[in-house]
Write an enzyme that holds these catalytic residues in place. Structure first.
Site, PDB file in Angstrom:
ATOM      1  N   LEU A  12      42.091  30.329  27.227  1.00 46.47           N
ATOM      2  CA  LEU A  12      43.515  30.563  26.639  1.00 46.47           C
ATOM      3  C   LEU A  12      43.674  31.828  25.887  1.00 46.47           C
ATOM      4  CD1 LEU A  12      46.594  29.842  27.543  1.00 46.47           C
ATOM      5  CD2 LEU A  12      46.471  27.997  25.447  1.00 46.47           C
ATOM      6  N   HIS A  13      43.892  33.066  26.361  1.00 49.23           N
ATOM      7  CA  HIS A  13      43.693  34.118  25.515  1.00 49.23           C
ATOM      8  C   HIS A  13      44.762  34.585  24.704  1.00 49.23           C
ATOM      9  CE1 HIS A  13      40.413  35.157  28.327  1.00 49.23           C
ATOM     10  NE2 HIS A  13      41.149  34.921  29.550  1.00 49.23           N
ATOM     11  N   ASP A  14      46.024  34.824  25.052  1.00 50.24           N
ATOM     12  CA  ASP A  14      46.892  35.631  24.053  1.00 50.24           C
ATOM     13  C   ASP A  14      47.269  34.669  22.963  1.00 50.24           C
ATOM     14  OD1 ASP A  14      48.490  37.006  27.051  1.00 50.24           O
ATOM     15  OD2 ASP A  14      46.848  37.714  25.725  1.00 50.24           O
TER      16      ASP A  14
END
Ligand code: RIB
Ligand code: CA
Length: 313
Positions: free
Chosen positions: A242-244
């Site tokens: 889950l990057h952002d």
């Protein structure tokens, strides 16, 4: 923690949506001056639509949404529908947004805001390609000295790339923009794949969000279920990275992260490695240490913060 003024620049994207939800959940800590859509995961028409959908989901139809660059500075648009779906927010059927975007272009909003707010008070939070920021820096070089810092999701080093073996998507889409931003002198905090690949949406972590029950939580769980399928298949992991939201989590709880100041340069020439963030982690060069590169994160602490944030919406 002082209440931070922030501008979010984003290409929603289910993981962008999670980051924006986290930001809206802490109005006492984050004053969101505006949210700027950029072409990235999907074309601008969808990233603008999606950004407004997320604002309305968070009960913020009053938020100021601006539309930015339609395409990279000088390369053909590369998108990621294979990850995010045709609309960029696949996974949930939601009504079209009612709120409109502002008439002002995102680049002019960024310039005007950095010039009008006291120097050193506005943080730029980028969740997508850096095209809008690079355009603003090119049009108004003076703003580089006026931002408090730029906190960005992008790049990778020990973890390699995710769109090519060498490059992470946000940098790969517009490497010339990234080169401009990384050379601007603006203080930069970088959340690379080395961090975000530790932030896996495991079943146990997603179950905690689902247990919240309210509609924003349920929508996020459905978005994550769609978003993670590609990476689960690719990496064979329990959940996908889950990057952002790592960008917003850094503003809220910087103690969750650790890294070091390094020189980071952007490869823009070689077809093999274009978009690579070349991180001098071991300081083997004398090049300026222009970026605070994060490498480690308390993943459970991050997901606790995400669940606490969504519970507030
Ligand atoms: O490589 C991951 C990044 O690219 C994330 O920001 C995702 O939303 C996409 O923009
Ligand atoms: Ca993004």
């Amino acid at each position: 923690m002082d209440r931070r003024k922030i501008i979010i620049d984003t290409d929603p994207g289910q993981d962008d949506a999670a980051a924006i939800m986290m930001a809206f959940a802490h109005p006492e800590k984050l004053e969101i001056l505006g949210l700027c859509a950029v072409a990235g995961n999907v074309p601008l028409s969808f990233t603008s639509r999606n950004l407004r959908i997320v604002c309305e989901l968070c009960g913020r139809p009053d938020a100021a949404v601006y539309e930015g660059a339609l395409k990279p500075l000088n390369r053909p648009q590369v998108t990621a529908e294979h990850v995010h779906g045709r609309t960029g927010l696949d996974g949930v059927e939601l009504p079209e947004p009612v709120m409109a975007a502002q008439a002002k272009h995102a680049v002019d909003f960024i310039i005007d805001t950095l010039r009008s707010e006291p120097a050193g008070t506005v943080t730029l939070c980028t969740l997508g390609p850096l095209t809008n920021i690079a355009l603003a820096l090119t049009k108004a070089p003076d703003i580089a000295g006026r931002a408090r810092e730029l906190v960005m999701m992008g790049g990778g080093f020990f973890e390699g790339g995710n769109i090519t073996p060498a490059a992470e998507f946000n940098i790969y889409v517009d490497p010339e923009a990234a080169k401009i931003v990384f050379a601007s002198g603006m203080p930069i905090v970088m959340m690379p794949l080395d961090v975000t690949h530790q932030l896996l949406t495991t079943k146990a972590r997603v179950a905690k969000i689902a247990a919240l029950g309210a509609r924003p939580a349920q929508v996020l769980v459905d978005w994550l279920a769609f978003f993670e399928r590609f990476d689960i298949e690719k990496y064979g992991s329990d959940g996908g990275p889950l990057h952002d939201p790592s960008v917003i989590a850094y503003l809220l709880k910087p103690e969750l992260f650790s890294g070091r100041d390094c020189n980071v340069e952007i490869e823009t020439e070689s077809e093999l490695t274009v978009g690579m963030t070349v991180v001098d982690w071991w300081h083997v060069t004398e090049r300026p240490r222009n970026v605070k590169v994060m490498r480690d994160v308390d993943a459970d602490g991050f997901f606790d913060l995400l669940a606490e944030s969504v519970a507030r919406l």
